[in-house]
Motif scaffolding. Structure first.
Motif, PDB file in Angstrom:
ATOM      1  N   UNK A   1       0.841  -1.202   0.000  1.00  0.00           N
ATOM      2  CA  UNK A   1       0.000   0.000   0.000  1.00  0.00           C
ATOM      3  C   UNK A   1       0.869   1.242   0.000  1.00  0.00           C
ATOM      4  N   UNK A   2       0.312   2.356  -0.457  1.00  0.00           N
ATOM      5  CA  UNK A   2       1.103   3.585  -0.556  1.00  0.00           C
ATOM      6  C   UNK A   2       1.543   4.086   0.817  1.00  0.00           C
ATOM      7  N   UNK A   3       2.607   4.848   0.841  1.00  0.00           N
ATOM      8  CA  UNK A   3       3.103   5.446   2.078  1.00  0.00           C
ATOM      9  C   UNK A   3       3.073   6.962   1.884  1.00  0.00           C
ATOM     10  N   UNK A   4       2.271   7.616   2.689  1.00  0.00           N
ATOM     11  CA  UNK A   4       2.031   9.054   2.506  1.00  0.00           C
ATOM     12  C   UNK A   4       3.334   9.846   2.534  1.00  0.00           C
ATOM     13  N   UNK A   5       3.425  10.812   1.655  1.00  0.00           N
ATOM     14  CA  UNK A   5       4.582  11.705   1.637  1.00  0.00           C
ATOM     15  C   UNK A   5       5.785  11.142   0.915  1.00  0.00           C
ATOM     16  N   UNK A   6       5.639   9.949   0.344  1.00  0.00           N
ATOM     17  CA  UNK A   6       6.769   9.339  -0.371  1.00  0.00           C
ATOM     18  C   UNK A   6       6.394   9.105  -1.834  1.00  0.00           C
TER      19      UNK A   6
ATOM     20  N   UNK B   1       4.094  -5.616   8.735  1.00  0.00           N
ATOM     21  CA  UNK B   1       3.436  -4.304   8.720  1.00  0.00           C
ATOM     22  C   UNK B   1       2.993  -3.856  10.109  1.00  0.00           C
ATOM     23  N   UNK B   2       2.716  -4.827  10.965  1.00  0.00           N
ATOM     24  CA  UNK B   2       2.230  -4.485  12.301  1.00  0.00           C
ATOM     25  C   UNK B   2       3.275  -3.789  13.166  1.00  0.00           C
ATOM     26  N   UNK B   3       4.522  -3.816  12.720  1.00  0.00           N
ATOM     27  CA  UNK B   3       5.557  -3.078  13.449  1.00  0.00           C
ATOM     28  C   UNK B   3       5.290  -1.578  13.409  1.00  0.00           C
ATOM     29  N   UNK B   4       4.499  -1.163  12.425  1.00  0.00           N
ATOM     30  CA  UNK B   4       4.151   0.254  12.358  1.00  0.00           C
ATOM     31  C   UNK B   4       5.039   1.074  11.443  1.00  0.00           C
ATOM     32  N   UNK B   5       5.967   0.408  10.770  1.00  0.00           N
ATOM     33  CA  UNK B   5       6.788   1.125   9.793  1.00  0.00           C
ATOM     34  C   UNK B   5       7.119   0.178   8.650  1.00  0.00           C
ATOM     35  N   UNK B   6       7.488   0.792   7.517  1.00  0.00           N
ATOM     36  CA  UNK B   6       7.859   0.008   6.342  1.00  0.00           C
ATOM     37  C   UNK B   6       9.362  -0.265   6.356  1.00  0.00           C
ATOM     38  N   UNK B   7       9.739  -1.459   5.923  1.00  0.00           N
ATOM     39  CA  UNK B   7      11.168  -1.713   5.771  1.00  0.00           C
ATOM     40  C   UNK B   7      11.487  -3.173   5.576  1.00  0.00           C
ATOM     41  N   UNK B   8      12.758  -3.429   5.315  1.00  0.00           N
ATOM     42  CA  UNK B   8      13.260  -4.788   5.157  1.00  0.00           C
ATOM     43  C   UNK B   8      14.738  -4.739   4.846  1.00  0.00           C
ATOM     44  N   UNK B   9      15.354  -5.911   4.889  1.00  0.00           N
ATOM     45  CA  UNK B   9      16.785  -5.922   4.597  1.00  0.00           C
ATOM     46  C   UNK B   9      17.413  -7.274   4.817  1.00  0.00           C
TER      47      UNK B   9
ATOM     48  N   UNK C   1      11.654   8.541   8.409  1.00  0.00           N
ATOM     49  CA  UNK C   1      11.546   7.915   9.743  1.00  0.00           C
ATOM     50  C   UNK C   1      11.423   6.389   9.676  1.00  0.00           C
ATOM     51  N   UNK C   2      10.743   5.872   8.656  1.00  0.00           N
ATOM     52  CA  UNK C   2      10.640   4.413   8.532  1.00  0.00           C
ATOM     53  C   UNK C   2      12.004   3.788   8.233  1.00  0.00           C
ATOM     54  N   UNK C   3      12.819   4.497   7.463  1.00  0.00           N
ATOM     55  CA  UNK C   3      14.169   3.986   7.174  1.00  0.00           C
ATOM     56  C   UNK C   3      14.987   3.902   8.463  1.00  0.00           C
TER      57      UNK C   3
ATOM     58  N   UNK D   1      25.471   0.156  16.371  1.00  0.00           N
ATOM     59  CA  UNK D   1      25.133   1.536  16.034  1.00  0.00           C
ATOM     60  C   UNK D   1      24.560   1.651  14.628  1.00  0.00           C
ATOM     61  N   UNK D   2      23.849   2.726  14.420  1.00  0.00           N
ATOM     62  CA  UNK D   2      23.389   3.120  13.093  1.00  0.00           C
ATOM     63  C   UNK D   2      23.351   4.650  13.081  1.00  0.00           C
ATOM     64  N   UNK D   3      23.190   5.219  11.918  1.00  0.00           N
ATOM     65  CA  UNK D   3      23.257   6.670  11.800  1.00  0.00           C
ATOM     66  C   UNK D   3      22.004   7.339  12.307  1.00  0.00           C
ATOM     67  N   UNK D   4      21.908   7.526  13.615  1.00  0.00           N
ATOM     68  CA  UNK D   4      20.676   8.055  14.206  1.00  0.00           C
ATOM     69  C   UNK D   4      20.403   9.499  13.790  1.00  0.00           C
ATOM     70  N   UNK D   5      21.464  10.190  13.389  1.00  0.00           N
ATOM     71  CA  UNK D   5      21.263  11.578  12.960  1.00  0.00           C
ATOM     72  C   UNK D   5      21.018  11.680  11.463  1.00  0.00           C
TER      73      UNK D   5
END
Lengths: 555, 193
Positions: free
Chosen positions: A126-131, A358-366, A448-450, A476-480
């Protein structure tokens, strides 16, 4: 004078094709078109380095940008977080190798295919608003024959199995020998109920097509292969293009404009030779394979009355939807020597998190792979010394370095980036490079989902590191937000709608019928990292269709 | 490249060979002493390309606190200062200026705290205190970066003499390796899982 190799064509007579950029895509398209008897001029801004030119030179490659160039070499870039910021000078934000073979020479060799879901994810999820998250105009099935073609034409090592997306043919070479970080990941994955499988890599595990097997020297990522075991376009494709007698490779040529005529067709490619002499090569058609940074930059530089927003940019999408891929790392310290500095970067991959719930509340994978925390590099390790909380200078720091170099493994997450209009490549309004061209300006902030996805992968990697038995760990990841990348994706996206995409499903410009763009810029979504395999498959497919169109007189 | 520079290189090479050739016969403290003497000779007698003699002494002293000469050779023995001299002369004037300004501030602190004009004349504990005070500064970050780079770059850049840096962390710059690479893959090969 530019160094002319193999065939030689006069600049004032139109060749069939000028290809700009000899990298992952350009090398393949040059080989395909020239061996199909078309005349091709291949322009490359860097030198033609050979295996014997490459060294284990961390300072030169990683810190002096000998291959990647940067501000220090007269190629400054600027970076900003958002449109409202003034971009600041950086060594580089968008990194790529400047040499024949482009970044396929210095990349890690990790060679993941996209999967079925990548092409249709927007409609499934499904679409993701603002993207600008949309489906690709092609399916996995349409690209699969070309993935297989890449496997067999350039040489790929791997193990066919249930973990693979459907494939029509086995890998040409068996998987590379597993390293200790791979063993640690595999054992940890097994404990937690996941599957770690042999990483597919564009590195030869056995002699293939006249090239030797890898000697496990440990300098892949960021370095050129010293024995031609890494399957770059430089060693696998360019020699075939040159041997065809139909391809002239011109190195040290910096393209700065594509000229068009009143009919709106590309007529010639204008460039500087090394000494600044301006040249223009006439062509019946032009293929831009300059990468996701330089291809949009060239289109912007080629603006005209007819194309006021840049060539091929009636959609306004040129330069937009820049995607870096997300990244996170967990480093672990182990009792016994891991020696991850030897051999190839990654030998095991976990793809159990390819599509997050999807229930995590954000889109992603890897995916998660196993490496050395600092690329197996002494200087990088020492720069980050004190990784596990110790001091970063002095005697104790010095004592800890040996452990941190030889007894560590890293599990790295490679993840999705959403396409956003606000993440883009533009021309810097103030800064110029050494040629006087406007510098590349990058505007980027991860969605934010990324960020949530990177964090998710870091958490899973921490669990895996515990399961692997690490005595200390840090994640760690690039939080900023990401502020540089070597995956330069999405900036001339393909699509069926000329209003929302730059090239069609065969990589032809919607606006200019004899102009093609094929490189990382074509990608509609980011995949889960390791985009080179897909860039190469797209190149073979684009070449097939260019040849077919030319045969029909449709270019 | 000046003749002076070549002779400096030749000198470095000679002293390096002496130290290396003596490894079997000499105990570690003796090697360190030999290295120190060679370094002292270099600092006294050889011109630098980019750094002034004062800068060279001071930066060498700072580098020696970042990677000290304790039980094993440190930044001084590895010739890190010559790496710094080389790379600052290679289009890095801005960074050099940052380091010069930082050094002036460090020397001011040396005067204020210990009534000593030069950092290199301070006791190691005093040096560590001053460096701890500026740990987060751009100056310290830069000099630490260059020290690490000089310790672990290829010797052709001037530092990491005789691969002392590589030896320190157990890195061997080899052309080729064969499995097993580490403990865990050896074990995996033996146990099959």
């Amino acid at each position: 004078m530019a160094q002319a190799l193999s065939a030689s064509f006069p600049t004032r007579e139109a060749v069939d094709f000028v290809i700009v950029g000899s990298g992952a895509a350009g090398g393949i398209i040059a080989k395909e078109l020239s061996t199909a008897s078309f005349s091709v001029v291949l322009l490359e801004q860097g030198p033609y380095l050979q295996a014997a030119d490459f060294k284990h030179d961390e300072w030169g490659y990683e810190h002096n940008s000998d291959l990647m160039w940067g501000a220090h070499h007269g190629h400054p870039q600027t970076f900003r977080r958002s449109e409202s910021d003034t971009a600041k000078l950086v060594e580089f934000a968008l990194g790529y190798a400047h040499n024949v073979g482009g970044s396929s020479v210095h990349f890690s060799g990790n060679f993941w295919r996209l999967r079925e879901i990548d092409f249709i994810e927007a409609s499934v999820r499904g679409p993701i608003a603002g993207t600008n998250f949309v489906d690709w105009p092609i399916s996995y099935d349409e690209l699969e024959p070309y993935y297989t073609k890449v496997d067999w034409e350039i040489g790929v090592s791997g193990l066919q199995g249930s973990w693979d997306p459907p494939r029509s043919r086995d890998y040409p070479c068996p998987p590379m020998p597993v390293k200790s970080p791979g063993v640690l990941l595999e054992r940890a994955a097994k404990k937690l109920g996941y599957t770690a499988y042999p990483a597919p890599v564009a590195i030869l595990s056995q002699p293939y097509n006249g090239r030797p097997a890898c000697i496990h020297c440990g300098f892949c990522n960021g370095y050129g292969c010293e024995v031609n075991a890494k399957s770059s376009s430089m060693v696998s494709m360019i020699p075939l293009a040159l041997a065809s007698g139909n391809c002239e490779l011109r190195t040290a040529c910096t393209v700065f404009r594509i000229d068009t005529n009143q009919a709106g067709r590309a007529t010639e490619v204008v460039y500087w030779e090394a000494d600044g002499t301006e040249q223009a090569q006439r062509a019946n058609a032009v293929v831009l394979c300059a990468n996701g940074a330089e291809t949009p930059r060239l289109l912007f530089l080629s603006e005209s009355d007819r194309f006021p927003d840049g060539l091929g940019n009636s959609s306004g999408m040129v330069g937009k939807n820049l995607m870096f891929n997300g990244w996170c790392q967990v480093a672990g310290l182990f009792d016994e020597p891991v020696n991850a500095f030897k051999s190839i970067p990654a030998t095991r991959v976990v793809h159990d998190f390819y599509t997050l719930d999807e229930n995590l509340g954000f889109y992603g994978g890897g995916g998660i792979d196993s490496r050395h925390p600092f690329g197996g590099l002494p200087m990088a390790t020492a720069s980050s010394g004190g990784l596990f909380g110790g001091p970063s200078w002095g005697s104790e720091y010095k004592q800890n370095l040996q452990q941190e170099f030889s007894h560590t493994a890293a599990f790295e997450g490679h993840t999705t980036s959403l396409p956003l209009a606000s993440n883009n490549v533009t021309l810097d309004p103030d800064l110029k490079d050494k040629w006087g061209r406007p510098a590349l300006r990058t505007t980027y902030m991860d969605h934010p989902d990324d960020m949530a996805t990177m964090n998710y992968f870091m958490q899973r990697s921490l669990e895996l590191m515990d399961a692997a038995g690490a005595i200390q760990k840090v994640g760690f990841y690039g939080e900023e937000g990401s502020d540089w990348a070597v995956h330069l994706l999405g900036t001339c996206r393909m699509g069926n709608d000329p209003g929302t995409s730059v090239v069609d499903k065969f990589n032809r410009s919607h606006d200019v019928p004899n102009l093609f763009m094929c490189d990382g810029s074509s990608m509609v979504t980011s995949g889960r990292g390791q985009p080179t395999m897909t860039i190469m498959a797209l190149a073979f497919r684009a070449a097939d269709n260019i040849i077919a169109a030319a045969g029909r007189g449709e270019i | 490249m000046t003749q002076q520079r070549i002779s400096r290189r030749a000198f470095l090479r000679t002293t390096g060979d002496v130290a290396r050739g003596s490894c079997i016969a000499l105990t570690l403290p003796m090697i360190l002493a030999a290295c120190n003497r060679a370094t002292e000779a270099r600092l006294n007698g050889e011109d630098f390309q980019t750094l002034s003699e004062e800068e060279a002494r001071e930066f060498d002293a700072i580098a020696a606190r970042i990677i000290p000469s304790d039980g094993t050779p440190g930044a001084t023995e590895a010739g890190v200062i010559y790496f710094i001299d080389n790379v600052l002369g290679d289009g890095r004037e801005e960074q050099h200026a940052t380091l010069q300004e930082g050094l002036r501030q460090l020397q001011t602190a040396a005067v204020m705290n210990y009534d000593t004009a030069y950092f290199y004349l301070l006791e190691p504990s005093q040096q560590d205190q001053l460096l701890t005070d500026i740990e987060k500064s751009e100056f310290f970050t830069s000099i630490r970066y260059l020290t690490v780079a000089g310790m672990f770059s290829l010797p052709e850049y001037g530092g990491n003499r005789d691969n002392l840096g590589f030896d320190l962390i157990g890195f061997e710059d080899r052309h080729a390796w064969q499995p097993p690479f580490g403990h865990y893959d050896k074990d995996y090969a033996e146990t099959g899982e």
